[in-house]
Write an enzyme that holds these catalytic residues in place. Structure first.
Site, PDB file in Angstrom:
ATOM      1  N   CYS A 160       0.634  -1.200  -0.270  1.00  0.00           N
ATOM      2  CA  CYS A 160      -0.111   0.065  -0.091  1.00  0.00           C
ATOM      3  C   CYS A 160       0.819   1.255   0.080  1.00  0.00           C
ATOM      4  O   CYS A 160       0.494   2.184  -0.830  1.00  0.00           O
ATOM      5  CB  CYS A 160      -0.898  -0.247   1.248  1.00  0.00           C
ATOM      6  SG  CYS A 160      -0.253   0.248   2.754  1.00  0.00           S
ATOM      7  N   HIS A 182      -1.719   1.553   7.094  1.00  0.00           N
ATOM      8  CA  HIS A 182      -2.260   1.302   5.552  1.00  0.00           C
ATOM      9  C   HIS A 182      -2.418   2.804   5.170  1.00  0.00           C
ATOM     10  O   HIS A 182      -3.170   3.508   5.654  1.00  0.00           O
ATOM     11  CB  HIS A 182      -3.394   0.562   5.531  1.00  0.00           C
ATOM     12  CG  HIS A 182      -4.118   0.104   4.353  1.00  0.00           C
ATOM     13  ND1 HIS A 182      -3.433  -0.417   3.416  1.00  0.00           N
ATOM     14  CD2 HIS A 182      -5.386   0.537   3.829  1.00  0.00           C
ATOM     15  CE1 HIS A 182      -3.971  -0.598   2.166  1.00  0.00           C
ATOM     16  NE2 HIS A 182      -5.348   0.005   2.466  1.00  0.00           N
ATOM     17  N   ASP A 222      -8.564   3.522  -2.966  1.00  0.00           N
ATOM     18  CA  ASP A 222      -7.374   2.424  -2.265  1.00  0.00           C
ATOM     19  C   ASP A 222      -6.948   1.349  -3.415  1.00  0.00           C
ATOM     20  O   ASP A 222      -7.984   0.563  -3.567  1.00  0.00           O
ATOM     21  CB  ASP A 222      -7.839   1.696  -1.009  1.00  0.00           C
ATOM     22  CG  ASP A 222      -7.120   0.744  -0.247  1.00  0.00           C
ATOM     23  OD1 ASP A 222      -5.893   0.470  -1.008  1.00  0.00           O
ATOM     24  OD2 ASP A 222      -7.380   0.206   0.762  1.00  0.00           O
TER      25      ASP A 222
END
Length: 323
Positions: free
Chosen positions: A101, A140, A155
């Protein structure tokens, strides 16, 4: 010059040093230069980009998850993941690798800025089913994007069946259906929680019927976050922890996953899976098999579009992780 003949460079040491420095600067300039068109080519975006609208955001988001893997294989090949954007761009775009991420979503954040979107970096805490709680630190990285008076959560790097294909509108309690399932954001006193309602897994290979990689729960909590803006440097400590701590998921399992037009593919340790969303009504088909070390590089190339990952040593310790 004949074979075996010695070569003498008649330039002065200063001239040689200047030439070497110029060559080094050219290489550095190329490595540091990030081109939006190169990124578009990497994800397969060929449409005309005219304005930062919702339709374009949805398309670019979907193309990213369909073309750039979520993977942590650098950690299992003697390397570390960086949070330096030029290095991330080189790895994910020019080398055609994937990333986790802090790489994928940071690159996407850069692309959003280049395209003119108003966006904010946020930090999320991932849910741990074994502990029935969220992680203590924000490990994250995600992005909030504002378009035409509405906010969306983008995302592009969570992977497997939890991966959203398009940005989710930031509205509490709104069910938003996508190919992986139905996602819902819920807000309580400033904290937002992402949940996903899944279909039932259908597993033809009986050897994996009771695999810990298969999560059979209907509703799954993914992560939580607030709308407090974050900077890339806010993730440096978490990035270091996740790729060095002996108890971290990422040091215990080698992971590579990529969304496909019909589902996703994943290589978790020595288990390769191909998942078809909605194969039957209320069922996802999960075809799973064990692979050998000799098969791995071919799978990475054929199934994930990646170059060989040298010195790769797969790992799959007993740490909570599911497809």
């Amino acid at each position: 010059m004949q074979p075996g003949e010695l070569y003498f460079d008649h330039r002065s040491r200063t001239q040689i040093k200047q030439s070497q420095q110029q060559n080094s600067e050219c290489v550095c300039d190329y490595m540091c230069r990030m081109d939006l068109q190169e990124y578009f080519q990497r994800i397969g975006f060929s449409g005309a980009f005219e304005r930062p609208d919702l339709a374009t955001l949805q398309l670019v988001h979907r193309l990213h998850v369909l073309n750039v893997p979520f993977e942590n294989l650098s950690l299992h090949s003697g390397q570390q993941n960086s949070m330096e954007l030029p290095l991330i761009f080189s790895k994910l775009v020019r080398q055609r690798r994937g990333g986790w991420c802090c790489e994928n979503n940071l690159l996407f954040s850069w692309a959003l800025g280049q395209m003119g979107y108003q966006h904010t970096t946020l930090g999320a805490r991932v849910y741990n089913p074994q502990q029935q709680d969220f992680s203590a630190q924000e490990g994250h990285l995600i992005n909030k994007v504002d378009v035409a008076g509405r906010s969306y959560i983008a995302d592009v790097s969570f992977g497997v069946s939890y991966q959203i294909w398009e940005p989710l509108e930031l509205v509490s309690g709104k069910e938003q259906s996508q190919p992986p399932g139905t996602f819902c954001l819920k807000e309580d006193d400033g904290t937002w929680v992402l949940e996903k309602t899944a279909r039932t897994p259908l597993i033809p290979n009986e050897a994996f019927a009771k695999s810990s990689l298969v999560d059979r729960s209907r509703t799954k909590v993914v992560y939580c976050f607030t709308l407090e803006p974050r900077r890339p440097e806010d993730f440096h400590a978490a990035s270091h922890f996740l790729q060095t701590d002996p108890d971290s998921l990422f040091t215990n399992k080698s992971i590579c996953s990529l969304q496909t037009p019909t589902g996703f593919r994943a290589l978790i340790g020595w288990v390769y899976s191909e998942v078809t969303f909605g194969y039957q009504e209320e069922f996802d088909l999960m075809e799973m098999r064990n692979v050998t070390d000799a098969e791995v590089q071919g799978i990475l190339t054929e199934k994930f579009g990646m170059p060989p990952v040298h010195n790769l040593t797969l790992k799959s310790e007993k740490v909570c992780y599911s497809l």
